[in-house]
Design an enzyme around this catalytic site. Structure first.
Site, short mmCIF file in Angstrom:
data_model
loop_
_atom_site.label_atom_id
_atom_site.label_comp_id
_atom_site.label_asym_id
_atom_site.label_seq_id
_atom_site.Cartn_x
_atom_site.Cartn_y
_atom_site.Cartn_z
N GLU A 18 0.90 -1.34 0.15
CA GLU A 18 0.04 -0.01 -0.08
C GLU A 18 0.86 1.24 0.04
O GLU A 18 1.96 1.32 0.37
CB GLU A 18 -1.06 0.08 1.24
N ASN A 149 -10.02 5.90 1.54
CA ASN A 149 -9.17 5.72 0.57
C ASN A 149 -9.05 6.86 -0.45
O ASN A 149 -9.86 7.62 -0.28
CB ASN A 149 -9.52 4.48 -0.35
N ASP A 205 -9.89 2.33 -4.86
CA ASP A 205 -8.72 2.11 -3.66
C ASP A 205 -7.90 3.26 -3.69
O ASP A 205 -8.37 4.26 -3.57
CB ASP A 205 -8.19 0.83 -3.86
#
Length: 298
Positions: A18, A149, A205
């Site tokens: 991430e 997000n 995302d």
């Protein structure tokens, strides 16, 4: 290693890779593996890789003025000295860590570190948004979300973008960079949420902004990245050799390399066999330069 036009720049699969961030001073890419409780750094030119363990799950990083890192973790914000590896607590988590943790985070044009949370039961929109400003955390008010997000700001700093992965929507706000205040929230785009429909293409995302003001967003379980105009129009779709991209960063000396993190956690064996790049860090060239990421300024 290359795969279908993409380069695998880090061949170790993350559980949930991430928040990639390009560090222009170091010419390096930083990212985290959430469940691996690790912060990673890669110098693409040399191939040198470094890693630091964190006490709890990290989710986002922000370089500061001293070229070290602010790291958002389940337990709160940490200061990571990347020279000696020391870690110092900056702020304790302002939420119940049993059911929430920090998630996606980005620095705004004025140097504030915005970090949203994920409400892990995922049965109500109880995620929160927090801002680290001048060494202190404060809570910010945005539309109710479950999985925060997709934070990004327009090139002029006047529009803030934010996604709720669970509700499959991306919103935008008028943004006052002087005060750090979003206002006039409205929906930019909402994606199909029914996985049984023939039009399901994943859920939004992590995201990044290019220098022309277009919003690039990863579609988790959709195997693609979408380039959206400031009004939500689909300008481009990039199909990936994996199903679960998580976040992106523009990098390289000209900010024309797009780095992509991805997830391998809880993916089926069949999926991992079909998409062996899952969980790895990919890169590919793009025509338009990205927008430089600001550093955290105390």
């Amino acid at each position: 290693m290359k795969t279908e036009g993409f380069t695998i720049v880090h061949d170790e699969a993350m559980q949930t890779g991430e928040c990639p961030v390009w560090h222009p001073v170091e010419s390096a890419l930083y990212w985290v593996d959430i469940e691996g409780k690790t912060v990673h750094r890669l110098h693409p030119a040399s191939g040198k890789h470094s890693a630091w363990q964190t006490p709890t799950e990290p989710s986002a990083v922000a370089p500061d003025e001293d070229n070290n890192l602010i790291v958002a973790t389940r337990a709160g914000l940490l200061y990571l000295n990347t020279v000696d590896g020391s870690i110092t607590e900056l702020a304790a988590a302002p939420y119940d860590t049993k059911i929430q943790r920090f998630n996606d985070g980005r620095v705004d044009p004025a140097g504030r570190f915005w970090v949203g949370t994920i409400y892990e039961p995922r049965d109500h929109p109880r995620a929160e948004m927090h801002v680290f400003e001048k060494g202190r955390l404060r809570q910010a008010s945005l539309a109710a979300t479950t999985n925060s997000n997709g934070l990004a700001w327009s090139p002029d700093g006047k529009t803030m973008y934010h996604a709720d992965t669970t509700s499959h929507r991306v919103d935008c706000y008028d943004y006052d960079a002087r005060t750090g205040t979003p206002a006039n929230g409205r929906n930019l785009v909402t994606f199909e949420a029914d996985k049984t429909s023939g039009t399901y293409g994943g859920r939004p995302d992590g995201a990044a902004m290019d220098s022309e003001g277009n919003y690039w967003v990863c579609m988790f379980e959709g195997g693609r990245i979408l380039k959206l105009s400031p009004t939500g129009e689909l300008l481009q779709q990039i199909d990936l050799p994996l199903r679960c991209p998580t976040c992106i960063a523009f990098g390289g000396p000209d900010l024309r390399t797009l780095y992509v993190t991805s997830a391998a956690k809880e993916r089926s064996n069949a999926e991992l066999e079909q998409f062996p790049a899952s969980g790895k860090v990919l890169a590919f060239a793009v025509d338009v330069a990205g927008l430089p990421q600001p550093e955290y300024r105390d």
